[in-house]
Design an enzyme around this catalytic site. Structure first.
Site, PDB file in Angstrom:
ATOM      1  CD  GLU B  73      44.752  43.280  39.572  1.00 32.79           C
ATOM      2  OE1 GLU B  73      43.794  42.831  40.242  1.00 32.79           O
ATOM      3  OE2 GLU B  73      45.356  42.612  38.718  1.00 32.79           O
ATOM      4  CD  GLU B  77      38.543  43.152  44.064  1.00 30.40           C
ATOM      5  OE1 GLU B  77      37.438  42.766  44.470  1.00 30.40           O
ATOM      6  OE2 GLU B  77      39.325  42.418  43.440  1.00 30.40           O
ATOM      7  CD  GLU B 124      33.027  37.674  52.305  1.00 31.70           C
ATOM      8  OE1 GLU B 124      32.489  38.225  53.267  1.00 31.70           O
ATOM      9  OE2 GLU B 124      33.471  36.498  52.338  1.00 31.70           O
TER      10      GLU B 124
END
Lengths: 239, 239
Positions: B73, B77, B124
DNA sequence: ACAAAAGTGTTGTAACTACACCCATGT
DNA sequence: ACATGGGTGTAGTTACAACACTTTTGT
């Protein structure tokens, strides 16, 4: 149950869209006999690892948190309703349990060994000194190493040692406890001074009796004073 | 997959004898801009908490550990392959996620903010200074508080601060970092002395250039020396 | 009498805190 | 010239490590 159900219940069982691991909580229960740090182990009555020693633990129920699960297992093994418990890690190796994908959250518990009678469990439970632990089931050897490291770290920050002693204890008991956990030796006079400067110990005025030597003073941990002063900032690098 | 399958796969999904929680990993990603400690948050694109800010996270896959999940993860990101990551707790309140019984293992990650370009994720993502964090989704407010506490504790024991800085950094940057994490102020001269006595900082001999003031010396964290000396015993009570 | 553990004080050293002035650089 | 931040030293205090003899009590 207040949470939304995210499964379908059928005759065969609980059906999920994606595969899921099972969750357990395992607890490394520490006690102190005045000399050695001890760990409570249970002998496994069923496969896998039947006959091997392991930490008390069990599967998470859907209506409890992992802490509640650990506390429930603690009670089953020791009959204790309350104990100082600290989470110290998740162990999730894919093959750590031969039964399938089982992930455990590990806790350590600190108990006064005198308060623990045998549990109501059919399984055999036994205290082992920390330096005489047998080979353990699953990945519990590794879990124990991590538990020891965490306990040592916590001992610097929080007065966790007192959780392992009766309400009243002698300075020598406390020193032996610190020595057993940290595996180092302290000078008696210096240890006393260090403990006195923390200001969280009360001299009860009481004395040991019936000992084969000079009677020692009993001290008590003053939790209120600790709560009051713990906010002070002292910053030391310990690496 | 090497582990034994403990489920039945049907057209409807994965069937288990007992109900199971889903597992996720969530990461509090810390960065430092030279002034403030920052946290990377992602805006949720789907319900629940659509539009709210949360930590990056995702569901555990059956072939990975929880650490691998967190790292996966992180990469999604931040595009970072590697980062200092530390597990700091399991959050298992029964109702913490409205989708059902979802248990998360929380990590914090320390990254050099300059290495982070926006991830490839459609969501976002944005850095927030630690004192300007909006209200977060799920129980992430609570998770953040625990993350901060753990980071502060770790800063005493391990040289984690350097993970947030570029390879070369000035003493002022390092001091600001410590001040931002611990929320206390140090005297510049005393901070320098304290860092020097640890012996784990190398003066690179290089100087800043193009600053609007006197050029500062760059230091580097000497990991080898740290590994070599970290075994020494110094015992301080910090409570 | 002896064994076992408790109580107690000093001294040198290292680390910590508090504190203020000058210097180099860029605008 | 001025503003910004970097570099540096000292003195007082506190905490720490090292160290040995005496007292009490039970056997």
């Amino acid at each position: 149950m207040a949470f939304k159900e995210d499964f379908i219940k059928t005759a065969e069982g609980y059906v999920y869209e994606y595969p899921r691991a099972a969750m357990t909580a395992d607890s490394v229960i520490f006690g102190f006999d005045g000399k050695d740090l001890q760990v409570l182990l249970v002998k496994r009555g069923i496969e896998p690892f039947k006959g091997a020693w392991a930490f008390p633990g069990g599967f998470l129920r859907m209506e409890e948190t992992i802490e509640e699960c650990a506390k429930r297992e603690l009670k089953e093994e020791t009959m204790l309703e309350q104990a100082y418990m600290e989470q110290f890690g998740v162990f999730s190796e894919v093959n750590r349990d031969p039964r399938g994908r089982i992930i455990t959250t590990a806790f350590y518990a600190l108990v006064n060994i005198a308060d623990v009678q045998g549990g109501d469990d059919a399984e055999e439970a036994k205290w082992f000194p920390i330096d005489k632990i047998p080979t353990l089931a699953f990945d519990h050897d590794r879990i124990l190493r991590v538990a020891m490291r965490k306990l040592r770290e916590d001992l610097h920050f929080r007065p966790v040692g007192f959780e392992l002693l009766p309400e009243k204890f002698t300075m020598t008991q406390l020193q032996h406890l610190y020595e057993a956990i940290l595996d180092i030796h302290f000078d008696r006079r210096n240890f006393l001074k260090k403990m006195q400067t923390t200001g969280i110990l009360d001299d009860t005025g009481e004395k040991e009796n019936g000992t084969a030597h000079r009677a020692a003073t009993y001290y008590r941990f003053n939790r209120e004073r600790y709560e009051h002063f713990k906010s002070k900032h002292n910053f030391n690098l310990e690496f």
